[in-house]
Design a protein around this motif. Structure first.
Motif, PDB file in Angstrom:
ATOM      1  N   ALA B 195       0.829  -1.217   0.000  1.00 25.23           N
ATOM      2  CA  ALA B 195       0.000   0.000   0.000  1.00 25.23           C
ATOM      3  C   ALA B 195       0.855   1.255   0.000  1.00 25.23           C
ATOM      4  CB  ALA B 195      -0.927  -0.009   1.224  1.00 25.23           C
ATOM      5  N   ASP B 196       2.092   1.156   0.498  1.00 28.34           N
ATOM      6  CA  ASP B 196       2.989   2.307   0.530  1.00 28.34           C
ATOM      7  C   ASP B 196       4.162   2.151  -0.448  1.00 28.34           C
ATOM      8  OD1 ASP B 196       1.458   3.696   2.249  1.00 28.34           O
ATOM      9  OD2 ASP B 196       2.986   3.963   3.801  1.00 28.34           O
ATOM     10  N   GLY B 197       3.973   1.335  -1.465  1.00 27.34           N
ATOM     11  CA  GLY B 197       4.983   1.216  -2.517  1.00 27.34           C
ATOM     12  C   GLY B 197       6.121   0.267  -2.196  1.00 27.34           C
ATOM     13  N   GLY B 198       5.962  -0.551  -1.175  1.00 23.28           N
ATOM     14  CA  GLY B 198       7.026  -1.482  -0.802  1.00 23.28           C
ATOM     15  C   GLY B 198       6.603  -2.925  -1.002  1.00 23.28           C
ATOM     16  N   ASP B 199       7.267  -3.825  -0.271  1.00 27.41           N
ATOM     17  CA  ASP B 199       6.913  -5.241  -0.391  1.00 27.41           C
ATOM     18  C   ASP B 199       7.506  -6.016   0.785  1.00 27.41           C
ATOM     19  OD1 ASP B 199       5.737  -7.477  -1.441  1.00 27.41           O
ATOM     20  OD2 ASP B 199       6.780  -7.378  -3.367  1.00 27.41           O
ATOM     21  N   VAL B 200       7.022  -7.247   0.944  1.00 33.60           N
ATOM     22  CA  VAL B 200       7.582  -8.183   1.919  1.00 33.60           C
ATOM     23  C   VAL B 200       7.912  -9.466   1.178  1.00 33.60           C
ATOM     24  CG1 VAL B 200       7.030  -9.686   3.883  1.00 33.60           C
ATOM     25  CG2 VAL B 200       6.441  -7.257   3.971  1.00 33.60           C
ATOM     26  N   SER B 201       9.095  -9.986   1.428  1.00 35.12           N
ATOM     27  CA  SER B 201       9.488 -11.252   0.805  1.00 35.12           C
ATOM     28  C   SER B 201      10.202 -12.114   1.847  1.00 35.12           C
ATOM     29  CB  SER B 201      10.403 -10.994  -0.396  1.00 35.12           C
ATOM     30  OG  SER B 201      11.554 -10.266   0.028  1.00 35.12           O
ATOM     31  N   VAL B 202      10.311 -13.407   1.563  1.00 42.15           N
ATOM     32  CA  VAL B 202      11.011 -14.301   2.496  1.00 42.15           C
ATOM     33  C   VAL B 202      11.993 -15.175   1.720  1.00 42.15           C
ATOM     34  CG1 VAL B 202       9.144 -14.390   4.196  1.00 42.15           C
ATOM     35  CG2 VAL B 202       9.176 -16.032   2.326  1.00 42.15           C
ATOM     36  N   ARG B 203      13.053 -15.568   2.422  1.00 39.05           N
ATOM     37  CA  ARG B 203      14.004 -16.507   1.831  1.00 39.05           C
ATOM     38  C   ARG B 203      14.671 -17.279   2.960  1.00 39.05           C
ATOM     39  NH1 ARG B 203      17.075 -11.726   2.175  1.00 39.05           N
ATOM     40  NH2 ARG B 203      19.255 -12.066   2.792  1.00 39.05           N
ATOM     41  N   SER B 204      15.338 -18.362   2.607  1.00 40.02           N
ATOM     42  CA  SER B 204      16.061 -19.150   3.608  1.00 40.02           C
ATOM     43  C   SER B 204      17.350 -18.449   3.986  1.00 40.02           C
ATOM     44  CB  SER B 204      16.399 -20.530   3.042  1.00 40.02           C
ATOM     45  OG  SER B 204      15.279 -21.362   3.062  1.00 40.02           O
ATOM     46  N   GLY B 205      17.765 -18.615   5.243  1.00 35.87           N
ATOM     47  CA  GLY B 205      19.067 -18.116   5.665  1.00 35.87           C
ATOM     48  C   GLY B 205      20.167 -19.023   5.129  1.00 35.87           C
ATOM     49  N   ASN B 206      21.417 -18.526   5.161  1.00 33.12           N
ATOM     50  CA  ASN B 206      22.531 -19.333   4.647  1.00 33.12           C
ATOM     51  C   ASN B 206      22.695 -20.644   5.404  1.00 33.12           C
ATOM     52  OD1 ASN B 206      23.132 -17.496   2.659  1.00 33.12           O
ATOM     53  ND2 ASN B 206      24.561 -16.339   3.963  1.00 33.12           N
ATOM     54  N   SER B 207      22.414 -20.611   6.700  1.00 28.15           N
ATOM     55  CA  SER B 207      22.555 -21.841   7.488  1.00 28.15           C
ATOM     56  C   SER B 207      21.213 -22.234   8.100  1.00 28.15           C
ATOM     57  CB  SER B 207      23.615 -21.652   8.568  1.00 28.15           C
ATOM     58  OG  SER B 207      23.366 -20.469   9.292  1.00 28.15           O
ATOM     59  N   GLY B 208      20.167 -22.135   7.288  1.00 26.06           N
ATOM     60  CA  GLY B 208      18.832 -22.513   7.758  1.00 26.06           C
ATOM     61  C   GLY B 208      18.063 -21.325   8.284  1.00 26.06           C
ATOM     62  N   GLY B 209      16.873 -21.584   8.818  1.00 20.79           N
ATOM     63  CA  GLY B 209      16.052 -20.508   9.347  1.00 20.79           C
ATOM     64  C   GLY B 209      15.420 -19.683   8.243  1.00 20.79           C
ATOM     65  N   LEU B 210      14.888 -18.551   8.633  1.00 19.19           N
ATOM     66  CA  LEU B 210      14.129 -17.716   7.696  1.00 19.19           C
ATOM     67  C   LEU B 210      14.579 -16.267   7.783  1.00 19.19           C
ATOM     68  CD1 LEU B 210      11.544 -17.913   5.768  1.00 19.19           C
ATOM     69  CD2 LEU B 210      10.322 -16.878   7.690  1.00 19.19           C
ATOM     70  N   ILE B 211      14.653 -15.609   6.629  1.00 18.72           N
ATOM     71  CA  ILE B 211      14.878 -14.161   6.593  1.00 18.72           C
ATOM     72  C   ILE B 211      13.656 -13.537   5.935  1.00 18.72           C
ATOM     73  CG2 ILE B 211      16.306 -12.276   5.734  1.00 18.72           C
ATOM     74  CD1 ILE B 211      18.653 -14.259   5.622  1.00 18.72           C
ATOM     75  N   ALA B 212      12.949 -12.706   6.694  1.00 17.40           N
ATOM     76  CA  ALA B 212      11.811 -11.977   6.135  1.00 17.40           C
ATOM     77  C   ALA B 212      12.271 -10.548   5.877  1.00 17.40           C
ATOM     78  CB  ALA B 212      10.643 -11.990   7.118  1.00 17.40           C
ATOM     79  N   ARG B 213      12.040 -10.057   4.666  1.00 20.72           N
ATOM     80  CA  ARG B 213      12.554  -8.740   4.259  1.00 20.72           C
ATOM     81  C   ARG B 213      11.398  -7.765   4.028  1.00 20.72           C
ATOM     82  NH1 ARG B 213      17.213  -7.874  -0.126  1.00 20.72           N
ATOM     83  NH2 ARG B 213      18.382  -8.290   1.773  1.00 20.72           N
ATOM     84  N   LEU B 214      11.492  -6.593   4.668  1.00 22.18           N
ATOM     85  CA  LEU B 214      10.558  -5.499   4.405  1.00 22.18           C
ATOM     86  C   LEU B 214      11.298  -4.436   3.608  1.00 22.18           C
ATOM     87  CD1 LEU B 214       7.947  -3.771   4.853  1.00 22.18           C
ATOM     88  CD2 LEU B 214       9.007  -2.978   6.989  1.00 22.18           C
ATOM     89  N   GLU B 215      10.731  -4.068   2.460  1.00 26.84           N
ATOM     90  CA  GLU B 215      11.303  -2.986   1.655  1.00 26.84           C
ATOM     91  C   GLU B 215      10.276  -1.867   1.531  1.00 26.84           C
ATOM     92  OE1 GLU B 215      14.162  -4.961  -1.644  1.00 26.84           O
ATOM     93  OE2 GLU B 215      12.073  -5.626  -1.727  1.00 26.84           O
ATOM     94  N   LEU B 216      10.736  -0.633   1.729  1.00 27.37           N
ATOM     95  CA  LEU B 216       9.868   0.531   1.552  1.00 27.37           C
ATOM     96  C   LEU B 216      10.669   1.621   0.837  1.00 27.37           C
ATOM     97  CD1 LEU B 216       8.091   0.476   5.019  1.00 27.37           C
ATOM     98  CD2 LEU B 216       6.923   0.371   2.791  1.00 27.37           C
ATOM     99  N   PRO B 217      10.000   2.537   0.175  1.00 24.29           N
ATOM    100  CA  PRO B 217      10.741   3.567  -0.568  1.00 24.29           C
ATOM    101  C   PRO B 217      11.600   4.437   0.353  1.00 24.29           C
ATOM    102  CG  PRO B 217       8.422   3.515  -1.210  1.00 24.29           C
ATOM    103  CD  PRO B 217       8.544   2.640  -0.003  1.00 24.29           C
ATOM    104  N   ALA B 218      12.829   4.673  -0.072  1.00 27.49           N
ATOM    105  CA  ALA B 218      13.695   5.598   0.671  1.00 27.49           C
ATOM    106  C   ALA B 218      13.370   7.022   0.208  1.00 27.49           C
ATOM    107  CB  ALA B 218      15.156   5.269   0.401  1.00 27.49           C
ATOM    108  N   PRO B 219      13.636   8.024   1.046  1.00 26.10           N
ATOM    109  CA  PRO B 219      13.315   9.406   0.650  1.00 26.10           C
ATOM    110  C   PRO B 219      14.194   9.884  -0.506  1.00 26.10           C
ATOM    111  CG  PRO B 219      14.469   9.339   2.760  1.00 26.10           C
ATOM    112  CD  PRO B 219      14.168   7.922   2.391  1.00 26.10           C
TER     113      PRO B 219
END
Lengths: 123, 219
Positions: B195-219
């Motif tokens: 809704a604010d021009g960003g996104d959320v994505s997920v990927r595996s960590g290098n040694s397992g687990g989860l990395i959830a990424r929030l991206e939003l526009p920088a000024p």
């Protein structure tokens, strides 16, 4: 039915509390409670029960994972599967393993029925 | 707009499975414990049962809140106006759980504070519930994008689960067997971020687990 010595295995403390109250209210003895498959195995080693009421979905070691170990290490201990939801896979798998399956309910009667079925099957 | 019947069927099955699973345990436990109260004259046991009744009633209350949120997820409209916020600071202020989270870096974004707060709350909640401690929050601003990674440990996540992790009512195997929930947190975070021009994505960590990424526009 004779009084049974029952091990209650579920990761939710309130489910264990309810089962303990229901079982003791119907003349059975709860030997111990366990929150996952590993704890269940330890409890069986310390004091083997007549029967294990076993939740299937638990963290660490699930009911599915502990069933073959229970069968191998404690062949005289009967098992009743106790779960919130059972789709075709779970129903078929429990039927294949000849393990009575009870869906979680406030009503105690199905639990007692499954205990009888499991004990009759193992005797 | 065309509706894909297979997708509708899949979502219906997913909803019924999750709701059935997450409702049955607290409902049956609540009813069973309440019945036990009727004939219980042991004061200590009455207290123990009563606490169980209250816990399960509150759990149902939270489930209803989550269901209502899920029912309107496609029309979630964040309020407020865009401001300059450091997403790492927001994450630090948002987290009120146990001290298992560490924070580093900065991620200067222009977005509505509600978006940053709710999206990061969902990512942190997801990491704390389903991952293994410690949880790390790392921010960086690069070009036009402010990025925050929320990383937690644990076993590797299957690729098939990663693809579905931000879908509404999807719950991974580890989630199903570890904590109650409906599988809406990451889906809500993604909807808000978009809704604010960003996104959320997920990927595996290098040694397992989860990395959830929030991206939003920088000024």
């Amino acid at each position: 039915m004779r009084s049974l010595r029952v091990l209650v295995v579920d990761d939710e403390p309130d489910v264990r509390l309810l089962l303990r109250l229901q079982l003791e209210g119907h003349g059975h003895q709860v030997t111990d409670e366990a929150a996952d498959g590993e704890e269940a195995l330890n409890a069986c080693r310390l004091d083997p029960p007549d029967i294990v009421i076993l939740d299937l979905l638990m963290p660490r070691m699930s009911g599915f994972e502990v069933i073959p170990v229970l069968r191998a290490d404690f062949p005289d201990v009967a098992i009743v599967a106790y779960t919130a939801v059972a789709g075709d896979f779970v129903r078929n798998e429990m039927a294949r393993l000849r393990i009575p399956l009870v869906l979680k309910t406030a009503n105690y009667a199905p639990v007692e029925g499954a205990l009888r079925a499991a004990i009759a099957q193992d005797s | 707009m065309g509706v894909d019947k297979a997708e509708v069927d899949l979502l219906r099955r997913r909803v019924l499975n999750v709701v059935g699973h997450e409702l049955r345990t607290p409902v049956s436990t609540l009813a069973g414990l309440a019945e036990q109260l009727v004939d219980c004259d042991d004061e200590r046991l009455r207290q123990e049962i009563t606490e169980g009744v209250v816990r399960n009633a509150r759990r149902l209350d939270r489930l209803v809140d989550d269901l209502l949120l899920a029912s309107s997820i496609e029309t979630v409209v964040p309020v407020g106006s865009s401001e300059l916020v450091d997403l790492v600071d927001v994450a630090r202020q948002t987290w009120d759980g146990p001290p298992i989270v560490s924070f580093s870096g900065t991620a200067q974004a222009r977005c509505r504070p509600e978006v940053a707060h709710r999206a990061l709350a969902a990512l942190l909640d997801n990491a704390a519930k389903y991952g293994e401690a410690p949880v790390t929050v790392t921010g960086v601003t690069a070009g036009a994008v402010a990025t925050v990674d929320v990383a937690s440990g644990g076993p590797a996540i299957l690729d098939a689960e990663l693809e579905l992790a931000t879908e509404l009512f999807f719950r991974g195997e580890r989630a199903v067997t570890s904590h109650p929930g409906l599988g809406i947190g990451l889906a809500v975070a993604r909807t808000l971020a978009r809704a604010d021009g960003g996104d959320v994505s997920v990927r595996s960590g290098n040694s397992g687990g989860l990395i959830a990424r929030l991206e939003l526009p920088a000024p």
